[in-house]
Design a protein around this motif. Structure first.
Motif, mmCIF file in Angstrom:
data_model
loop_
_atom_site.group_PDB
_atom_site.id
_atom_site.type_symbol
_atom_site.label_atom_id
_atom_site.label_comp_id
_atom_site.label_asym_id
_atom_site.label_seq_id
_atom_site.Cartn_x
_atom_site.Cartn_y
_atom_site.Cartn_z
ATOM 1 N N ASN A 48 39.654 45.743 47.350
ATOM 2 C CA ASN A 48 38.868 45.304 46.188
ATOM 3 C C ASN A 48 39.585 44.217 45.391
ATOM 4 O OD1 ASN A 48 36.573 46.891 46.561
ATOM 5 N ND2 ASN A 48 37.539 48.664 45.593
ATOM 6 N N ASN A 49 40.886 44.401 45.175
ATOM 7 C CA ASN A 49 41.659 43.441 44.378
ATOM 8 C C ASN A 49 41.828 42.100 45.084
ATOM 9 O OD1 ASN A 49 41.955 45.430 42.450
ATOM 10 N ND2 ASN A 49 43.974 46.064 43.145
ATOM 11 N N SER A 50 41.838 42.105 46.424
ATOM 12 C CA SER A 50 42.084 40.879 47.195
ATOM 13 C C SER A 50 40.806 40.163 47.599
ATOM 14 C CB SER A 50 42.836 41.223 48.489
ATOM 15 O OG SER A 50 43.977 41.983 48.229
ATOM 16 N N GLY A 70 29.133 46.586 52.134
ATOM 17 C CA GLY A 70 30.246 46.941 51.252
ATOM 18 C C GLY A 70 31.571 46.476 51.857
ATOM 19 N N ARG A 71 32.631 46.522 51.049
ATOM 20 C CA ARG A 71 33.945 46.002 51.465
ATOM 21 C C ARG A 71 34.655 46.934 52.445
ATOM 22 N NH1 ARG A 71 35.696 43.772 45.472
ATOM 23 N NH2 ARG A 71 33.928 42.325 45.321
ATOM 24 N N TYR A 72 34.204 48.180 52.484
ATOM 25 C CA TYR A 72 34.698 49.179 53.437
ATOM 26 C C TYR A 72 33.599 50.214 53.569
ATOM 27 C CZ TYR A 72 36.206 50.410 48.729
ATOM 28 O OH TYR A 72 36.249 50.600 47.370
ATOM 29 N N ILE A 116 48.161 36.513 47.899
ATOM 30 C CA ILE A 116 48.101 37.959 47.611
ATOM 31 C C ILE A 116 49.432 38.586 48.029
ATOM 32 C CG2 ILE A 116 45.580 38.154 47.803
ATOM 33 C CD1 ILE A 116 45.955 39.354 50.614
ATOM 34 N N LYS A 117 49.705 39.784 47.490
ATOM 35 C CA LYS A 117 50.984 40.449 47.789
ATOM 36 C C LYS A 117 50.850 41.529 48.871
ATOM 37 C CE LYS A 117 53.608 39.750 43.511
ATOM 38 N NZ LYS A 117 53.266 38.380 43.427
ATOM 39 N N TRP A 118 49.616 41.803 49.298
ATOM 40 C CA TRP A 118 49.347 42.853 50.299
ATOM 41 C C TRP A 118 49.089 42.175 51.629
ATOM 42 C CZ3 TRP A 118 44.369 44.744 52.367
ATOM 43 C CH2 TRP A 118 44.485 45.994 53.012
ATOM 44 N N LYS A 119 49.840 42.561 52.664
ATOM 45 C CA LYS A 119 49.771 41.833 53.936
ATOM 46 C C LYS A 119 48.503 42.115 54.735
ATOM 47 C CE LYS A 119 52.734 40.328 57.649
ATOM 48 N NZ LYS A 119 54.098 40.268 58.113
#
Length: 196
Positions: A48-50, A70-72, A116-119
């Protein structure tokens, strides 16, 4: 098998050899499977954040699919997963195909670009190790499960370079379980090898 705290690590994780050969497989694990990439509860927030940041990396069809589904989504067998694109061989909506056929991850590209910080989902990062929760949730099984045809070039490359699975996946193993776990695993592998 090796047991570290509440984790049961199959012998294949330490004995088999594996190095992804993207020139051969083209990132096919992003489209070949029974569902999208499994997501942990915490990763739902990461998605959601990315999302708005990674959207420019996605295909127009993928964005439409996310707006529709939806995103997932929840899968009865795998829990939370990324949606897939039925029109493109069930490729993950967060993956895109380059002109040379290589599939790349929108999250990982945004991460590499410093946006972004999440890989990416840990299930993707750990593959071909698959972590299964115990039936009662009090332990985890780590199994080595490469796809027979798709991953055969990676198995050959791993054997040629003599790189065990757990060493190839050092970064995601540390990302998921921490430095201390990986150090204990290395010690256990040394002891395991000396006992054979």
């Amino acid at each position: 098998m090796i047991i570290i705290e509440n984790k049961i690590i199959s012998d294949d994780v330490v004995e088999a050899q594996f190095v992804c050969d993207l020139t051969k497989c083209k990132g096919g694990c992003c489209e070949e499977g029974d569902a999208g990439a499994p997501l942990t509860e915490a990763e739902l927030d990461e998605v959601n954040n990315s999302y708005e940041i990674i959207k420019p990396y996605m295909t127009a069809d993928a964005v439409k699919e996310v707006e529709k589904k939806g995103r997932y989504q929840y899968d009865d067998e795998f829990g939370w997963v990324t949606p897939t694109l039925p029109s493109d061989n069930e490729i993950c909506v967060y993956a895109y195909r380059e002109n040379n056929g290589l599939i790349k991850c929108a999250f990982e590209q945004a991460y590499n670009d410093g946006k972004i910080k999440w890989k990416k989902p840990i299930s993707c990062h750990l593959y071909p190790i698959i972590a299964y929760q115990g039936k009662h949730g009090d332990y985890e099984r780590l199994n080595y499960e490469p796809r027979k045809k798709l991953c055969s070039p990676a198995c050959k490359l791993g054997e040629k370079l003599k790189v065990p699975v757990y060493q190839f996946l050092k970064e995601p193993l540390i990302r998921k379980y921490g430095e201390e776990f990986y150090e204990v695993l290395e010690q256990a592998v040394t002891a395991h090898n000396h006992s054979q």
